[in-house]
Design a protein around this motif. Structure first.
Motif, mmCIF file in Angstrom:
data_model
loop_
_atom_site.group_PDB
_atom_site.id
_atom_site.type_symbol
_atom_site.label_atom_id
_atom_site.label_comp_id
_atom_site.label_asym_id
_atom_site.label_seq_id
_atom_site.Cartn_x
_atom_site.Cartn_y
_atom_site.Cartn_z
ATOM 1 N N GLU A 146 0.833 -1.201 0.000
ATOM 2 C CA GLU A 146 0.000 0.000 0.000
ATOM 3 C C GLU A 146 0.871 1.256 0.000
ATOM 4 O O GLU A 146 0.558 2.242 -0.697
ATOM 5 C CB GLU A 146 -0.916 -0.008 1.222
ATOM 6 C CG GLU A 146 -1.715 1.268 1.455
ATOM 7 C CD GLU A 146 -2.672 1.623 0.332
ATOM 8 O OE1 GLU A 146 -3.195 2.766 0.338
ATOM 9 O OE2 GLU A 146 -2.910 0.780 -0.570
ATOM 10 N N LEU A 147 1.973 1.248 0.747
ATOM 11 C CA LEU A 147 2.883 2.396 0.747
ATOM 12 C C LEU A 147 3.548 2.571 -0.612
ATOM 13 O O LEU A 147 3.752 3.705 -1.070
ATOM 14 C CB LEU A 147 3.939 2.226 1.848
ATOM 15 C CG LEU A 147 3.451 2.523 3.273
ATOM 16 C CD1 LEU A 147 4.465 2.047 4.301
ATOM 17 C CD2 LEU A 147 3.178 4.021 3.452
ATOM 18 N N GLU A 153 1.491 7.031 -6.690
ATOM 19 C CA GLU A 153 0.371 7.896 -7.028
ATOM 20 C C GLU A 153 0.449 9.260 -6.334
ATOM 21 O O GLU A 153 -0.486 10.060 -6.421
ATOM 22 C CB GLU A 153 -0.943 7.188 -6.696
ATOM 23 C CG GLU A 153 -1.118 5.893 -7.497
ATOM 24 C CD GLU A 153 -2.454 5.212 -7.262
ATOM 25 O OE1 GLU A 153 -3.347 5.869 -6.665
ATOM 26 O OE2 GLU A 153 -2.606 4.049 -7.678
ATOM 27 N N GLY A 154 1.558 9.507 -5.640
ATOM 28 C CA GLY A 154 1.750 10.809 -5.013
ATOM 29 C C GLY A 154 0.836 11.088 -3.843
ATOM 30 O O GLY A 154 0.516 12.241 -3.551
ATOM 31 N N GLU A 155 0.410 10.036 -3.140
ATOM 32 C CA GLU A 155 -0.457 10.203 -1.978
ATOM 33 C C GLU A 155 0.375 10.295 -0.703
ATOM 34 O O GLU A 155 1.526 9.846 -0.662
ATOM 35 C CB GLU A 155 -1.452 9.040 -1.883
ATOM 36 C CG GLU A 155 -2.431 8.979 -3.040
ATOM 37 C CD GLU A 155 -3.418 7.824 -2.904
ATOM 38 O OE1 GLU A 155 -3.439 7.198 -1.823
ATOM 39 O OE2 GLU A 155 -4.137 7.552 -3.877
ATOM 40 N N LEU A 156 -0.230 10.834 0.346
ATOM 41 C CA LEU A 156 0.491 11.072 1.587
ATOM 42 C C LEU A 156 0.874 9.772 2.293
ATOM 43 O O LEU A 156 2.006 9.601 2.738
ATOM 44 C CB LEU A 156 -0.360 11.954 2.504
ATOM 45 C CG LEU A 156 0.363 12.734 3.600
ATOM 46 C CD1 LEU A 156 1.484 13.579 3.029
ATOM 47 C CD2 LEU A 156 -0.635 13.608 4.348
ATOM 48 N N GLY A 157 -0.073 8.860 2.426
ATOM 49 C CA GLY A 157 0.230 7.546 3.007
ATOM 50 C C GLY A 157 0.417 7.521 4.504
ATOM 51 O O GLY A 157 1.041 6.596 5.049
ATOM 52 N N VAL A 158 -0.129 8.508 5.221
ATOM 53 C CA VAL A 158 0.050 8.563 6.674
ATOM 54 C C VAL A 158 -0.577 7.353 7.358
ATOM 55 O O VAL A 158 0.034 6.736 8.238
ATOM 56 C CB VAL A 158 -0.538 9.864 7.253
ATOM 57 C CG1 VAL A 158 -0.587 9.802 8.784
ATOM 58 C CG2 VAL A 158 0.281 11.062 6.811
ATOM 59 N N ARG A 196 5.850 13.268 6.206
ATOM 60 C CA ARG A 196 5.418 12.815 4.885
ATOM 61 C C ARG A 196 5.021 13.993 4.001
ATOM 62 O O ARG A 196 5.239 13.973 2.791
ATOM 63 C CB ARG A 196 4.308 11.766 4.995
ATOM 64 C CG ARG A 196 4.803 10.465 5.640
ATOM 65 C CD ARG A 196 3.824 9.312 5.471
ATOM 66 N NE ARG A 196 3.854 8.772 4.117
ATOM 67 C CZ ARG A 196 4.690 7.828 3.701
ATOM 68 N NH1 ARG A 196 5.604 7.326 4.512
ATOM 69 N NH2 ARG A 196 4.625 7.375 2.461
ATOM 70 N N ASN A 197 4.450 15.043 4.596
ATOM 71 C CA ASN A 197 4.176 16.258 3.814
ATOM 72 C C ASN A 197 5.471 16.890 3.329
ATOM 73 O O ASN A 197 5.562 17.331 2.175
ATOM 74 C CB ASN A 197 3.392 17.267 4.662
ATOM 75 C CG ASN A 197 1.889 17.159 4.470
ATOM 76 O OD1 ASN A 197 1.385 17.313 3.361
ATOM 77 N ND2 ASN A 197 1.183 16.872 5.550
ATOM 78 N N LYS A 202 9.691 17.233 -1.800
ATOM 79 C CA LYS A 202 11.001 16.862 -2.335
ATOM 80 C C LYS A 202 10.808 15.977 -3.566
ATOM 81 O O LYS A 202 9.694 15.513 -3.849
ATOM 82 C CB LYS A 202 11.800 16.091 -1.279
ATOM 83 C CG LYS A 202 12.042 16.847 0.010
ATOM 84 C CD LYS A 202 13.122 17.890 -0.162
ATOM 85 C CE LYS A 202 13.495 18.513 1.178
ATOM 86 N NZ LYS A 202 14.566 19.508 1.048
ATOM 87 N N PRO A 203 11.897 15.696 -4.299
ATOM 88 C CA PRO A 203 11.798 14.715 -5.380
ATOM 89 C C PRO A 203 11.322 13.368 -4.827
ATOM 90 O O PRO A 203 11.448 13.092 -3.633
ATOM 91 C CB PRO A 203 13.236 14.624 -5.901
ATOM 92 C CG PRO A 203 13.856 15.923 -5.530
ATOM 93 C CD PRO A 203 13.239 16.304 -4.221
ATOM 94 N N GLN A 204 10.772 12.539 -5.705
ATOM 95 C CA GLN A 204 10.195 11.261 -5.288
ATOM 96 C C GLN A 204 11.202 10.392 -4.532
ATOM 97 O O GLN A 204 10.812 9.551 -3.715
ATOM 98 C CB GLN A 204 9.668 10.496 -6.508
ATOM 99 C CG GLN A 204 8.882 9.245 -6.139
ATOM 100 C CD GLN A 204 8.215 8.617 -7.347
ATOM 101 O OE1 GLN A 204 8.344 9.107 -8.451
ATOM 102 N NE2 GLN A 204 7.495 7.529 -7.137
ATOM 103 N N GLU A 205 12.489 10.611 -4.782
ATOM 104 C CA GLU A 205 13.512 9.802 -4.120
ATOM 105 C C GLU A 205 13.429 9.897 -2.607
ATOM 106 O O GLU A 205 13.820 8.967 -1.895
ATOM 107 C CB GLU A 205 14.914 10.234 -4.584
ATOM 108 C CG GLU A 205 15.269 9.839 -6.004
ATOM 109 C CD GLU A 205 14.644 10.749 -7.051
ATOM 110 O OE1 GLU A 205 14.033 11.763 -6.648
ATOM 111 O OE2 GLU A 205 14.770 10.450 -8.250
ATOM 112 N N ARG A 206 12.903 11.001 -2.092
ATOM 113 C CA ARG A 206 12.817 11.173 -0.635
ATOM 114 C C ARG A 206 11.883 10.137 -0.035
ATOM 115 O O ARG A 206 12.239 9.448 0.929
ATOM 116 C CB ARG A 206 12.346 12.591 -0.321
ATOM 117 C CG ARG A 206 11.936 12.863 1.109
ATOM 118 C CD ARG A 206 13.093 13.045 2.051
ATOM 119 N NE ARG A 206 12.607 13.590 3.305
ATOM 120 C CZ ARG A 206 12.669 14.871 3.656
ATOM 121 N NH1 ARG A 206 13.226 15.743 2.844
ATOM 122 N NH2 ARG A 206 12.210 15.284 4.817
ATOM 123 N N LEU A 207 10.672 9.990 -0.588
ATOM 124 C CA LEU A 207 9.742 8.985 -0.077
ATOM 125 C C LEU A 207 10.254 7.572 -0.350
ATOM 126 O O LEU A 207 10.014 6.657 0.435
ATOM 127 C CB LEU A 207 8.355 9.170 -0.698
ATOM 128 C CG LEU A 207 7.449 10.209 -0.029
ATOM 129 C CD1 LEU A 207 6.165 10.385 -0.829
ATOM 130 C CD2 LEU A 207 7.128 9.816 1.410
#
Length: 247
Positions: A146-147, A153-158, A196-197, A202-207
């Protein structure tokens, strides 16, 4: 912030009553966040020297002991650095989004929550690596999936992030880990929302980096490597705390 403008005179040679210590801690938190805001807004740029303790205590209208508590926390967060005989200098300027996403007056509490989580969840992961069941692994795997989807999809995922940590506490086989997290769930969710916000700015690499840390924890628990599970969890939570103040 009338309370923040009230001078508090505390003698370092006298023991303050418990209630007084609590009030000083609250006031030092406010001073900490005031100085942090000055740095975030660029009023004191990276490399610049902060005003002297005497000048800051006068400017913020607080006692020197209260100010020193605030400066100590800023040093621990890596925002400022002290140089022997020269004073304190700005080492890092956190991005302005910190002030946008963190509720007013919450940053000091968020940092303490991370400290608590590193200790408690590190031990929970250690026991989970020993006691986890196949069902626990399946739940963790589903949360990781799910994460992964949230990242794509650029969702927060909290919620998924919180569930990942809750499952590990449950897998430890000790209900008190779950109870400890539940007792401060609001604080934990505030921290997760903030980190997470910030990652989404940041670029996607952060998540993806955060997710790799989740996978390291999962693999250690899957392989029943207790020491690695503890180390991976502690590093993950401590990295989250540090990421709050990345420039």
């Amino acid at each position: 912030m009338a309370e923040a403008k009230q001078k508090v005179k505390t003698s370092s040679k006298e023991a303050a009553p418990a209630g007084k210590l609590g009030r000083d801690r609250t006031l030092s938190d406010r001073v900490y966040e005031k100085i942090l805001s000055m740095i975030v807004r660029g009023e004191t740029p990276v490399g610049a020297k902060l005003p002297t303790e005497h000048a800051l205590s006068e400017q913020l209208e607080v006692s020197r002991p209260v100010l020193r508590q605030a400066l100590k926390q800023l040093r621990e967060d890596g925002v400022i650095v002290s140089r022997q005989g020269s004073g304190s200098f700005v080492q890092r300027r956190p991005e302005g989004a910190v002030l946008d996403f963190a509720p007013v007056g919450s940053i000091a509490d968020i940092q303490r929550t991370f400290e608590f989580r590193a200790a408690v969840e590190g031990e929970a992961a250690y026991l989970a690596a020993e006691r986890r069941t196949d069902t626990d692994l399946a739940k963790l795997r589903a949360v990781l999936d799910e994460l992964d989807r949230c990242i794509q999809e650029g969702e927060l995922g909290v919620d998924a992030d919180e569930t990942f940590h809750e499952v590990i506490c449950t897998a430890s086989g000790n209900q008190y880990f779950t109870a400890a997290r539940t007792s401060m769930k609001a604080n934990i969710l505030t921290g997760l929302n903030l980190t997470r916000n910030l990652s989404l700015t940041k670029p996607q690499e952060r998540l993806e980096l955060v997710q790799r840390e989740h996978y390291q924890i999962f693999e250690a628990i899957k392989n029943r490597n207790q020491e690695e599970a503890r180390a991976a969890m502690r590093a993950h939570v401590e990295n989250a705390r540090k990421r709050v103040f990345e420039g």
